[in-house]
Design a protein around this motif. Structure first.
Motif, PDB file in Angstrom:
ATOM      1  N   PHE A  47     -80.591  50.972 -26.053  1.00  0.00           N
ATOM      2  CA  PHE A  47     -79.818  51.717 -25.053  1.00  0.00           C
ATOM      3  C   PHE A  47     -78.629  50.898 -24.549  1.00  0.00           C
ATOM      4  CE2 PHE A  47     -83.661  54.421 -24.612  1.00  0.00           C
ATOM      5  CZ  PHE A  47     -83.042  55.656 -24.747  1.00  0.00           C
ATOM      6  N   LEU A  48     -78.816  49.598 -24.382  1.00  0.00           N
ATOM      7  CA  LEU A  48     -77.714  48.751 -23.915  1.00  0.00           C
ATOM      8  C   LEU A  48     -76.610  48.634 -24.959  1.00  0.00           C
ATOM      9  CD1 LEU A  48     -79.858  46.002 -22.187  1.00  0.00           C
ATOM     10  CD2 LEU A  48     -78.201  47.485 -21.028  1.00  0.00           C
ATOM     11  N   LEU A  49     -76.997  48.442 -26.213  1.00  0.00           N
ATOM     12  CA  LEU A  49     -76.002  48.356 -27.284  1.00  0.00           C
ATOM     13  C   LEU A  49     -75.216  49.653 -27.408  1.00  0.00           C
ATOM     14  CD1 LEU A  49     -78.244  46.461 -29.813  1.00  0.00           C
ATOM     15  CD2 LEU A  49     -76.016  45.637 -29.051  1.00  0.00           C
ATOM     16  N   GLU A  50     -75.908  50.771 -27.270  1.00  0.00           N
ATOM     17  CA  GLU A  50     -75.229  52.066 -27.339  1.00  0.00           C
ATOM     18  C   GLU A  50     -74.254  52.255 -26.174  1.00  0.00           C
ATOM     19  OE1 GLU A  50     -78.717  54.593 -29.695  1.00  0.00           O
ATOM     20  OE2 GLU A  50     -78.700  54.526 -27.512  1.00  0.00           O
ATOM     21  N   LEU A 374     -89.357  54.920 -22.538  1.00  0.00           N
ATOM     22  CA  LEU A 374     -88.697  55.359 -21.310  1.00  0.00           C
ATOM     23  C   LEU A 374     -88.211  54.158 -20.505  1.00  0.00           C
ATOM     24  CD1 LEU A 374     -88.024  57.399 -19.009  1.00  0.00           C
ATOM     25  CD2 LEU A 374     -90.398  57.064 -18.230  1.00  0.00           C
ATOM     26  N   ALA A 375     -89.040  53.123 -20.404  1.00  0.00           N
ATOM     27  CA  ALA A 375     -88.678  51.943 -19.612  1.00  0.00           C
ATOM     28  C   ALA A 375     -87.379  51.322 -20.107  1.00  0.00           C
ATOM     29  CB  ALA A 375     -89.806  50.912 -19.656  1.00  0.00           C
ATOM     30  N   GLY A 376     -87.212  51.260 -21.418  1.00  0.00           N
ATOM     31  CA  GLY A 376     -85.976  50.710 -21.957  1.00  0.00           C
ATOM     32  C   GLY A 376     -84.755  51.476 -21.492  1.00  0.00           C
ATOM     33  N   LYS A 377     -84.880  52.795 -21.440  1.00  0.00           N
ATOM     34  CA  LYS A 377     -83.762  53.621 -20.979  1.00  0.00           C
ATOM     35  C   LYS A 377     -83.497  53.404 -19.496  1.00  0.00           C
ATOM     36  CE  LYS A 377     -82.036  58.385 -21.190  1.00  0.00           C
ATOM     37  NZ  LYS A 377     -82.354  59.773 -21.631  1.00  0.00           N
ATOM     38  N   ALA A 380     -81.866  50.004 -18.891  1.00  0.00           N
ATOM     39  CA  ALA A 380     -80.458  50.037 -19.301  1.00  0.00           C
ATOM     40  C   ALA A 380     -79.610  50.782 -18.279  1.00  0.00           C
ATOM     41  CB  ALA A 380     -80.329  50.684 -20.675  1.00  0.00           C
ATOM     42  N   GLU A 381     -80.145  51.865 -17.731  1.00  0.00           N
ATOM     43  CA  GLU A 381     -79.427  52.596 -16.679  1.00  0.00           C
ATOM     44  C   GLU A 381     -79.162  51.694 -15.477  1.00  0.00           C
ATOM     45  OE1 GLU A 381     -81.340  57.030 -17.606  1.00  0.00           O
ATOM     46  OE2 GLU A 381     -82.021  55.846 -15.892  1.00  0.00           O
ATOM     47  N   ALA A 382     -80.177  50.912 -15.095  1.00  0.00           N
ATOM     48  CA  ALA A 382     -80.030  50.039 -13.924  1.00  0.00           C
ATOM     49  C   ALA A 382     -78.940  48.996 -14.150  1.00  0.00           C
ATOM     50  CB  ALA A 382     -81.362  49.368 -13.609  1.00  0.00           C
ATOM     51  N   LEU A 383     -78.880  48.439 -15.355  1.00  0.00           N
ATOM     52  CA  LEU A 383     -77.843  47.447 -15.640  1.00  0.00           C
ATOM     53  C   LEU A 383     -76.457  48.076 -15.665  1.00  0.00           C
ATOM     54  CD1 LEU A 383     -80.288  45.641 -16.319  1.00  0.00           C
ATOM     55  CD2 LEU A 383     -78.954  44.718 -18.214  1.00  0.00           C
ATOM     56  N   ARG A 389     -83.491  56.123 -11.033  1.00  0.00           N
ATOM     57  CA  ARG A 389     -84.766  56.220 -11.756  1.00  0.00           C
ATOM     58  C   ARG A 389     -85.468  54.866 -11.795  1.00  0.00           C
ATOM     59  NH1 ARG A 389     -84.929  60.090 -16.648  1.00  0.00           N
ATOM     60  NH2 ARG A 389     -84.255  58.311 -17.897  1.00  0.00           N
ATOM     61  N   PHE A 390     -84.719  53.793 -11.932  1.00  0.00           N
ATOM     62  CA  PHE A 390     -85.292  52.444 -11.849  1.00  0.00           C
ATOM     63  C   PHE A 390     -85.973  52.245 -10.503  1.00  0.00           C
ATOM     64  CE2 PHE A 390     -84.788  48.097 -10.330  1.00  0.00           C
ATOM     65  CZ  PHE A 390     -85.337  47.345 -11.362  1.00  0.00           C
ATOM     66  N   ASP A 391     -85.307  52.649  -9.423  1.00  0.00           N
ATOM     67  CA  ASP A 391     -85.866  52.464  -8.079  1.00  0.00           C
ATOM     68  C   ASP A 391     -87.143  53.271  -7.878  1.00  0.00           C
ATOM     69  OD1 ASP A 391     -83.833  50.725  -7.404  1.00  0.00           O
ATOM     70  OD2 ASP A 391     -82.623  52.240  -6.375  1.00  0.00           O
ATOM     71  N   ALA A 392     -87.234  54.436  -8.521  1.00  0.00           N
ATOM     72  CA  ALA A 392     -88.451  55.244  -8.386  1.00  0.00           C
ATOM     73  C   ALA A 392     -89.663  54.484  -8.911  1.00  0.00           C
ATOM     74  CB  ALA A 392     -88.287  56.569  -9.140  1.00  0.00           C
ATOM     75  N   PHE A 393     -89.487  53.732 -10.013  1.00  0.00           N
ATOM     76  CA  PHE A 393     -90.572  52.885 -10.514  1.00  0.00           C
ATOM     77  C   PHE A 393     -90.726  51.627  -9.672  1.00  0.00           C
ATOM     78  CE2 PHE A 393     -90.007  55.227 -14.574  1.00  0.00           C
ATOM     79  CZ  PHE A 393     -91.336  55.510 -14.835  1.00  0.00           C
ATOM     80  N   ALA A 394     -89.596  50.995  -9.308  1.00  0.00           N
ATOM     81  CA  ALA A 394     -89.655  49.730  -8.571  1.00  0.00           C
ATOM     82  C   ALA A 394     -90.324  49.890  -7.212  1.00  0.00           C
ATOM     83  CB  ALA A 394     -88.244  49.163  -8.409  1.00  0.00           C
TER      84      ALA A 394
END
Length: 427
Positions: A47-50, A374-377, A380-383, A389-394
């Motif tokens: 996801f980051l490379l893309e 899903l976690a990888g996506k 990558a969104e957080a970066l 969505r990262f915060d919902a898990f965090a």
């Protein structure tokens, strides 16, 4: 430095050919250093490379060496604790966001397989098999729950229907999820690694991270080199060791065991699983099984707390297989292996950030094939600065095991004993 090879599993024996990948022996600079070339790390890297990041992946052994290349190969939706438990824990607003993400991992896997032409024996269809009326009631509730979050590829199976898809007389019914399915897990990881490299990402094998130098521009040290990065993603899960002390205190590696039969032939294989779906039962300490591309039966189950390797895996798992399929009593077992997954006390994944630039995801608790993608996506969104969505898990609570690392294994084993009694006696 020792050359760590794959365990002697069916997956390693049937893996697609891949190029040799060197160990890191230089100092390199990158945007993101990913620690771990399992599903979490590879999904993050892709996801980051893309998105245009420069990515370097460090792997202590070989791509997919850990749980990503040893698991049962089943694509199972949601999390190890389902959305209703999350809703009771964190409330409806956060649960709404996590609930809609619960079915995304399976879609990501299929998108990756199609986009990068990954040869991993992908098959559609997964069955949850009920051993009691109580478990069947749970599946009926689960179907309503999942449909509330937009997941509609579900069918309840009565006793007649489940016999049509599983030749096992233990089950009173079940639920079929057509967005579930199964894959050759190591070949999926190897295909994703090839996709990472096709986009310009670098993967170094036999390159364990031995130290992280934290700060504004963190550095990851390996035995023979180092990586300077703007961001680090820690994706070692059960094979991370004590590299990051804050993460080790809140999780516990556990082992699960898998066996694979000799090839059964088309007729016998089809008689066991006529539609070639994968199956898992509804016990707390569950059994799971499926057919391989060359018509073997893969059967797994059991948990060893603290991740010790049992002396005789076949002796543990073969009786479970024969209870389900007594007609296999004369079938030879060709492969038996164990692999570690990372358990959290809540059985929910742990996602977060250390300082401003070290991100992590860990603790799939035995439910990782879809979640890790899903976690990888989400990482990558957080970066990229999109952190909702990262915060919902965090924001999910992270609990240390009672008694710390010394007592976490006996406490967890005691809990498993209790739930094993519940499975056996139905209370």
């Amino acid at each position: 430095m020792a050359n760590t090879l794959y365990p002697e599993s069916y997956y390693a024996a049937s893996a697609n050919a891949v190029p040799a990948r060197p160990a890191l022996q230089d100092d390199v600079e990158t945007d993101v250093c990913v620690i771990g070339a399992g599903y979490t790390g590879l999904s993050s890297a892709l996801f980051l490379l893309e998105s245009g990041f420069r990515v370097t992946v460090l792997e202590a052994a070989k791509v997919g060496f850990g749980a990503s290349g040893r698991n049962g190969g089943q694509i199972v939706n949601s999390y190890s604790r389902d959305i209703d438990v999350i809703e009771r824990t964190v409330g409806p607003k956060q649960a709404q966001l996590l609930g809609h993400m619960a079915f995304e991992g399976s879609r990501i896997i299929r998108e990756r397989v199609a986009k990068y032409n990954i040869q991993c024996d992908l098959k559609d269809g997964g069955v949850f098999a009920a051993l009691s009326a109580k478990q069947m009631d749970h599946l009926e509730s689960q179907k309503r729950l999942w449909e509330r979050f937009g997941h509609t590829q579900l069918e309840l199976l009565d006793q007649r229907r489940i016999r049509e898809v599983v030749a096992c007389d233990q089950y009173v019914g079940g639920m079929l999820d057509m967005s579930g399915g199964h894959i050759h897990p190591l070949n999926l990881a190897l295909g994703e690694a090839a996709a990472v490299e096709s986009l310009g990402g670098a993967i170094y094998e036999q390159s364990p991270a031995v130290r992280i130098e934290r700060g504004a521009n963190p550095v990851v040290h390996t035995p023979q080199g180092k990586v300077r990065a703007k961001f680090i993603i820690v994706a070692g899960n059960a094979y991370l060791g004590n590299l990051v002390s804050e993460l080790a205190a809140k999780s516990m590696p556990c082992g699960t065991q898998v066996i694979t039969t000799e090839p059964l032939g088309d007729e016998l294989a089809k008689s066991l699983l006529p539609q070639d779906y994968c199956v898992e039962d509804c016990n707390y300490l569950l059994d799971y099984y499926r057919l391989t591309g060359d018509k073997r039966l893969i059967f797994g189950g059991g948990v060893v707390y603290g991740a010790r390797d049992p002396a005789n895996i076949e002796a543990i798992i073969r009786p479970k297989m024969l209870k389900a399929f007594p007609q296999l009593k004369d079938v030879k077992i060709d492969y038996a292996w164990t692999g570690n997954f990372l358990l959290t006390l809540s059985r929910l994944p742990q996602v977060g950030r250390l300082g401003d630039n070290i991100y992590y995801s860990q603790g799939c608790s035995g439910h990782g094939v879809t979640y890790t993608h899903l976690a990888g996506k989400v990482l990558a969104e957080a970066l990229r600065g999109q952190a909702e969505r990262f915060d919902a898990f965090a924001d999910l609570p992270h609990y240390p095991f009672p008694g710390g690392q010394l007592l976490r294994t006996p406490f967890a084993a005691l809990g498993a004993w209790y739930y094993g009694l519940r499975d056996k006696y139905g209370f």
